[in-house]
Design an enzyme around this catalytic site. Structure first.
Site, mmCIF file in Angstrom:
data_model
loop_
_atom_site.group_PDB
_atom_site.id
_atom_site.type_symbol
_atom_site.label_atom_id
_atom_site.label_comp_id
_atom_site.label_asym_id
_atom_site.label_seq_id
_atom_site.Cartn_x
_atom_site.Cartn_y
_atom_site.Cartn_z
ATOM 1 N N LYS A 138 0.846 -1.184 0.000
ATOM 2 C CA LYS A 138 0.000 0.000 0.000
ATOM 3 C C LYS A 138 0.881 1.233 0.000
ATOM 4 C CE LYS A 138 0.745 1.959 3.336
ATOM 5 N NZ LYS A 138 2.028 2.511 3.865
ATOM 6 N N TYR A 171 -4.117 4.166 6.360
ATOM 7 C CA TYR A 171 -4.549 3.156 7.338
ATOM 8 C C TYR A 171 -5.849 3.618 8.018
ATOM 9 C CZ TYR A 171 0.040 0.852 7.205
ATOM 10 O OH TYR A 171 1.178 0.172 6.812
HETATM 11 P P1 NDP Z 1 12.460 1.736 1.838
HETATM 12 O O1 NDP Z 1 12.972 3.059 1.423
HETATM 13 O O2 NDP Z 1 12.950 1.147 3.089
HETATM 14 O O3 NDP Z 1 12.710 0.653 0.683
HETATM 15 C C1 NDP Z 1 12.360 0.877 -0.651
HETATM 16 C C2 NDP Z 1 13.318 0.099 -1.547
HETATM 17 O O4 NDP Z 1 12.946 0.341 -2.892
HETATM 18 C C3 NDP Z 1 14.769 0.536 -1.445
HETATM 19 O O5 NDP Z 1 15.471 -0.144 -0.416
HETATM 20 C C4 NDP Z 1 15.309 0.183 -2.817
HETATM 21 O O6 NDP Z 1 15.683 -1.187 -2.822
HETATM 22 C C5 NDP Z 1 14.102 0.310 -3.723
HETATM 23 N N1 NDP Z 1 14.149 1.524 -4.555
HETATM 24 C C6 NDP Z 1 14.151 1.537 -5.912
HETATM 25 N N2 NDP Z 1 14.186 2.778 -6.379
HETATM 26 C C7 NDP Z 1 14.218 3.595 -5.313
HETATM 27 C C8 NDP Z 1 14.286 5.014 -5.175
HETATM 28 N N3 NDP Z 1 14.299 5.838 -6.224
HETATM 29 N N4 NDP Z 1 14.311 5.523 -3.919
HETATM 30 C C9 NDP Z 1 14.266 4.718 -2.857
HETATM 31 N N5 NDP Z 1 14.194 3.361 -2.913
HETATM 32 C C10 NDP Z 1 14.178 2.807 -4.150
HETATM 33 O O7 NDP Z 1 10.870 1.874 1.856
HETATM 34 P P2 NDP Z 1 9.828 1.007 2.680
HETATM 35 O O8 NDP Z 1 10.238 -0.408 2.686
HETATM 36 O O9 NDP Z 1 9.555 1.639 3.983
HETATM 37 O O10 NDP Z 1 8.503 1.224 1.794
HETATM 38 C C11 NDP Z 1 8.309 0.523 0.575
HETATM 39 C C12 NDP Z 1 6.806 0.402 0.310
HETATM 40 O O11 NDP Z 1 6.201 -0.318 1.374
HETATM 41 C C13 NDP Z 1 6.070 1.733 0.246
HETATM 42 O O12 NDP Z 1 5.080 1.683 -0.735
HETATM 43 C C14 NDP Z 1 5.423 1.872 1.613
HETATM 44 O O13 NDP Z 1 4.219 2.629 1.583
HETATM 45 C C15 NDP Z 1 5.143 0.422 1.949
HETATM 46 N N6 NDP Z 1 5.158 0.192 3.394
HETATM 47 C C16 NDP Z 1 4.215 -0.634 3.909
HETATM 48 C C17 NDP Z 1 4.180 -0.880 5.249
HETATM 49 C C18 NDP Z 1 3.183 -1.837 5.808
HETATM 50 O O14 NDP Z 1 3.132 -1.978 7.021
HETATM 51 N N7 NDP Z 1 2.402 -2.504 5.001
HETATM 52 C C19 NDP Z 1 5.126 -0.229 6.188
HETATM 53 C C20 NDP Z 1 6.147 0.519 5.512
HETATM 54 C C21 NDP Z 1 6.146 0.734 4.166
HETATM 55 P P3 NDP Z 1 17.050 -1.686 -3.507
HETATM 56 O O15 NDP Z 1 18.144 -0.974 -2.797
HETATM 57 O O16 NDP Z 1 17.023 -3.144 -3.249
HETATM 58 O O17 NDP Z 1 16.949 -1.342 -4.968
#
Ligand code: NDP
Length: 369
Positions: free
Chosen positions: A131, A215
Site C-alpha cells: 500500500k 490506514y
Molecule cells: P524503503 O525506502 O525502506 O525501501 C524501498 C526500496 O525500494 C529501497 O530499499 C530500494 O531497494 C528500492 N528503490 C528503488 N528505487 C528507489 C528510489 N528511487 N528511492 C528509494 N528506494 C528505491 O521503503 P519502505 O520499505 O519503507 O517502503 C516501501 C513500500 O512499502 C512503500 O510503498 C510503503 O508505503 C510500503 N510500506 C508498507 C508498510 C506496511 O506496514 N504494510 C510499512 C512501511 C512501508 P534496492 O536498494 O534493493 O533497490
C-alpha cells in the site's frame, strides 16, 4: 477472460495489449505446495516480509530484484536464493522464464508500484503489492486491468485485514455490540526525517495521507463495511524546514458514509502519533490503539449488556503476535489464494477504492494529486 475495450486501450498505452494471451508458463501451481516469491525492492518492509515468509507454512523466497547487487547477494545467501534468481530493475522481466518464482512482492516507493506490478503480471507472476496501491487512480486501474488480462492475482498489502484483533473489532460492530455507530475518529503519523523518498512527491505521490493516513481511511471503511459518499479535506504545513517543499505536512478529512456515519481522520509527517481509532455507538464504544503497529495491537471496548440488568461489557485485549506475524498472515493468505485459485480479501479493487477516496480528499482540500 473478458477484456473490455477500456482495459485494452489502457494496456495498449503500456505496450501490453499485444501480449494479451498468456503463455503456457504463466501462473502454474507450484510443485512443492509453497508459493515462491520474488521480492522487488530490498528496503525496510521487504525485510519484514522476508522474515515473515520464512515463518510461513506455504510460502518461500525464491527471487530478488534490487538496484544494489551486493545487498541482494547478501540477502540471497540468507534466504537460500540462487544468484541466478537475482535481478536488476532493468532485467527483471527475465523472471518470466524462472519457474521457481510464482509471485512477486512489490516493496518499492509508491510511484513505482504500477510499473513493477504491470511488468510482473506481464511476466506471468501473481502480485502482492504494498500500500498505497499507486499514486493515481488511473495507475491503479491499469494495474488491475493488467493482472486481469494476464490471469494473475493481485492483492494489496493491507496487513490489518488479516489481524485477529482488527477482525474482532469488525465482528463486534457488525454484531451490534456497541449499537448504532454514529462517529469514528482516528489518526496516524510520525515525524519524518529529511532526505527520504517519502518526502519527494514524485516518488511518494503525496504526503502523509498516502503513507499512513491511508490506514485510518481504510479502517473507517472496514469498521463500517460501507463506502464513503461525501468528503472534506484540509491540508497544512507548519514546519517550513525544507521537508515539505513538494507536499503538505498535515491532512485532516471527514468521510460521510451512506448510513450517516461520519469518520474524521488526520495524518501527519510532523509529529509522532501512535495510530488509533475510536468508534462511538448508541450502546457504547470501541477503540484500538496502538492499532497499526507490527505488534502490541490493543483493543478496548465498553458497551451495554444484553439486558437492562446485565452488567456493562468491558474488553481490554492486547495481541500476543510478535513481528513479523502480521506479514506471515498476509503472505499465507495470498499464497493460499494462489494455491487454491481464490480471490484475495484485499484485491486490487480494494486499493483502487482508497486511491479514489484519497483523490477526493485532496480535491476537497484544493490540492492537485
Ligand atoms: P524503503 O525506502 O525502506 O525501501 C524501498 C526500496 O525500494 C529501497 O530499499 C530500494 O531497494 C528500492 N528503490 C528503488 N528505487 C528507489 C528510489 N528511487 N528511492 C528509494 N528506494 C528505491 O521503503 P519502505 O520499505 O519503507 O517502503 C516501501 C513500500 O512499502 C512503500 O510503498 C510503503 O508505503 C510500503 N510500506 C508498507 C508498510 C506496511 O506496514 N504494510 C510499512 C512501511 C512501508 P534496492 O536498494 O534493493 O533497490
Amino acid at each position: 477472460m473478458r477484456i473490455s475495450r477500456r482495459d485494452f486501450s489502457r494496456l495498449g498505452a503500456m505496450g501490453l495489449a499485444a501480449r494479451a494471451l498468456p503463455s503456457s508458463s504463466f501462473a502454474e501451481a507450484p510443485g512443492d505446495g509453497k508459493v515462491g516469491y520474488c521480492v522487488i525492492g530490498l528496503g525496510v518492509i521487504a525485510d519484514h516480509f522476508m522474515r515473515a515468509v520464512q515463518q510461513s507454512s506455504n510460502s518461500k523466497i525464491t527471487g530478488l530484484v534490487s538496484g544494489h547487487r551486493d545487498k541482494a547477494e547478501r540477502i540471497a545467501a540468507q534466504y537460500g536464493v540462487p544468484k541466478s534468481s537475482i535481478y536488476s530493475y532493468e532485467d527483471m522481466d527475465k523472471m518470466r522464464e524462472n519457474k521457481t518464482i510464482d509471485a512477486v512482492y512489490v516493496a518499492l516507493p509508491n510511484s513505482m508500484h504500477a510499473e513493477y506490478t504491470i511488468r510482473s503480471a506481464k511476466a506471468g507472476k501473481h502480485v502482492l503489492c504494498e500500500k498505497p496501491m499507486s499514486t493515481t487512480v488511473s495507475e491503479a486501474e491499469a494495474m488491475i486491468a493488467a493482472c486481469k488480462l494476464m490471469q494473475v492475482k493481485l492483492m494489496i498489502g493491507y496487513r490489518l485485514h488479516y489481524d485477529p484483533l482488527n477482525l474482532k473489532a469488525i465482528k463486534l460492530i457488525r454484531d451490534g455490540a456497541i449499537g448504532t455507530v454514529e462517529t469514528i475518529n482516528g489518526a496516524f503519523g510520525f515525524n519524518a526525517k529529511p532526505n527520504q523518498w517519502r518526502l519527494n512527491k514524485a516518488l511518494a505521490g503525496g504526503g502523509s495521507l498516502f503513507d499512513v493516513g491511508i490506514y485510518v481511511l481504510n479502517a473507517s471503511r472496514y469498521l463500517t463495511g460501507e463506502e464513503p459518499v461525501k468528503f472534506t479535506g484540509v491540508v497544512s504545513t507548519i514546519d517550513h524546514d525544507g521537508r515539505f517543499d513538494t507536499m503538505e505536512e498535515n491532512v485532516s478529512w471527514t468521510l460521510k458514509f451512506p448510513s450517516g456515519v461520519l469518520a474524521t481522520g488526520s495524518s501527519t509527517y510532523g509529529a509522532q502519533m501512535s495510530g488509533y481509532f475510536k468508534v462511538f455507538g448508541s450502546k457504547g464504544n470501541l477503540e484500538m490503539g496502538p492499532v497499526y503497529d507490527y505488534s502490541g495491537v490493543r483493543l478496548r471496548a465498553n458497551y451495554e449488556g444484553n439486558s437492562p440488568d446485565a452488567p456493562r461489557v468491558v474488553i481490554d485485549e492486547t495481541s500476543q503476535d510478535q513481528d513479523p506475524a502480521q506479514f506471515t498472515r498476509e503472505a499465507e493468505h495470498f499464497s493460499e489464494c494462489v494455491l487454491k485459485n481464490q480471490t484475495p480479501t484485499s484485491p486490487g479493487e480494494e486499493g483502487l477504492r482508497d486511491m479514489q477516496y484519497i483523490q477526493a480528499i485532496y480535491r476537497a482540500a484544493g490540492v492537485n494529486m
